[in-house]
Structures are given as structure tokens and as C-alpha cells.
Design an enzyme around this catalytic site. Sequence first.
Site, PDB file in Angstrom:
ATOM      1  N   LYS A  17       0.838  -1.199   0.000  1.00 33.85           N
ATOM      2  CA  LYS A  17       0.000   0.000   0.000  1.00 33.85           C
ATOM      3  C   LYS A  17       0.867   1.241   0.000  1.00 33.85           C
ATOM      4  O   LYS A  17       1.984   1.243   0.510  1.00 33.85           O
ATOM      5  CB  LYS A  17      -0.980   0.023   1.160  1.00 33.85           C
ATOM      6  CG  LYS A  17      -0.387   0.351   2.511  1.00 33.85           C
ATOM      7  CD  LYS A  17      -1.491   0.462   3.557  1.00 33.85           C
ATOM      8  CE  LYS A  17      -0.939   0.821   4.920  1.00 33.85           C
ATOM      9  NZ  LYS A  17      -2.002   1.082   5.880  1.00 33.85           N
ATOM     10  N   SER A  56      -6.406   5.670 -15.672  1.00 31.53           N
ATOM     11  CA  SER A  56      -7.189   5.653 -14.450  1.00 31.53           C
ATOM     12  C   SER A  56      -6.468   6.216 -13.235  1.00 31.53           C
ATOM     13  O   SER A  56      -6.929   7.155 -12.640  1.00 31.53           O
ATOM     14  CB  SER A  56      -7.690   4.250 -14.165  1.00 31.53           C
ATOM     15  OG  SER A  56      -8.772   3.957 -15.016  1.00 31.53           O
ATOM     16  N   TYR A  61      -6.746   0.748 -12.539  1.00 24.85           N
ATOM     17  CA  TYR A  61      -5.413   0.218 -12.823  1.00 24.85           C
ATOM     18  C   TYR A  61      -4.392   1.345 -12.750  1.00 24.85           C
ATOM     19  O   TYR A  61      -4.706   2.511 -12.948  1.00 24.85           O
ATOM     20  CB  TYR A  61      -5.364  -0.485 -14.184  1.00 24.85           C
ATOM     21  CG  TYR A  61      -5.668   0.403 -15.368  1.00 24.85           C
ATOM     22  CD1 TYR A  61      -4.645   1.042 -16.061  1.00 24.85           C
ATOM     23  CD2 TYR A  61      -6.976   0.610 -15.787  1.00 24.85           C
ATOM     24  CE1 TYR A  61      -4.913   1.861 -17.147  1.00 24.85           C
ATOM     25  CE2 TYR A  61      -7.256   1.416 -16.871  1.00 24.85           C
ATOM     26  CZ  TYR A  61      -6.230   2.040 -17.547  1.00 24.85           C
ATOM     27  OH  TYR A  61      -6.505   2.854 -18.614  1.00 24.85           O
TER      28      TYR A  61
END
Length: 112
Positions: A5, A21, A54
Amino acid sequence: MCKSKIHRATITKANLHYEGSLGIDKLLLKAADIYPGEIVQVVNINNGARFETYAIEEEAGSGSIGLYGAAAHLGKAGDLVIIFSYAMVEDKDSRSLKMKVVKVDSHNKIKK
């Protein structure tokens, strides 16, 4: 399993009419072990939006985090986000998987 993350990144731009995106600084992609084209989940801390998209590569060292296309409806410049990536692993390997956590400052530079 959650493999990595990027924690509390700041959106730097949003463009509804740009193909793609989620743009992520190349250095952050590398540190978090996320590949261009990899599916990621984004959680917007400011408005609670959660979405999958993505990753696409932004210029290394730019600090850029960009929401593009339909994802641009789900955040704006200045919003804080958490970006997650996942991996399918065998049960025997899941116990030893160490999630990579990349913490960034307000300019999306990696904290030491």
C-alpha cells in the site's frame, strides 16, 4: 492478500478526459511493488470513495498522483488516498507474506 500500500498519498491532479485511471509516480510504484497496468484499490480519505482501477506510470520523482477518466469523479487535487495492491497466494505462503507499506509526505515523497 494485501501485498502493498501507498499510505496517505495526495492527489495532485484529476482529469476526466484523459485516458487512463490512476497515475502514480514511478518511484512510488517501484517502492510499493506495483506494476503499470496492475489493478489497485483506492480509498479516498476525504470523501470515503472506494474504487478499483489500474495503475499507470507518472514521471519518476514528480510526486504525481493523478485520477484519470471516470476515476476523476471520485476525488480532487488535495484529497488524501490510500492505494492498495493485492496478490493471490497459496495458503502456505500467506502466513509469511510481508505487506510493503510506503508512507509518503504531503508532496508524495517517500518518508524515511
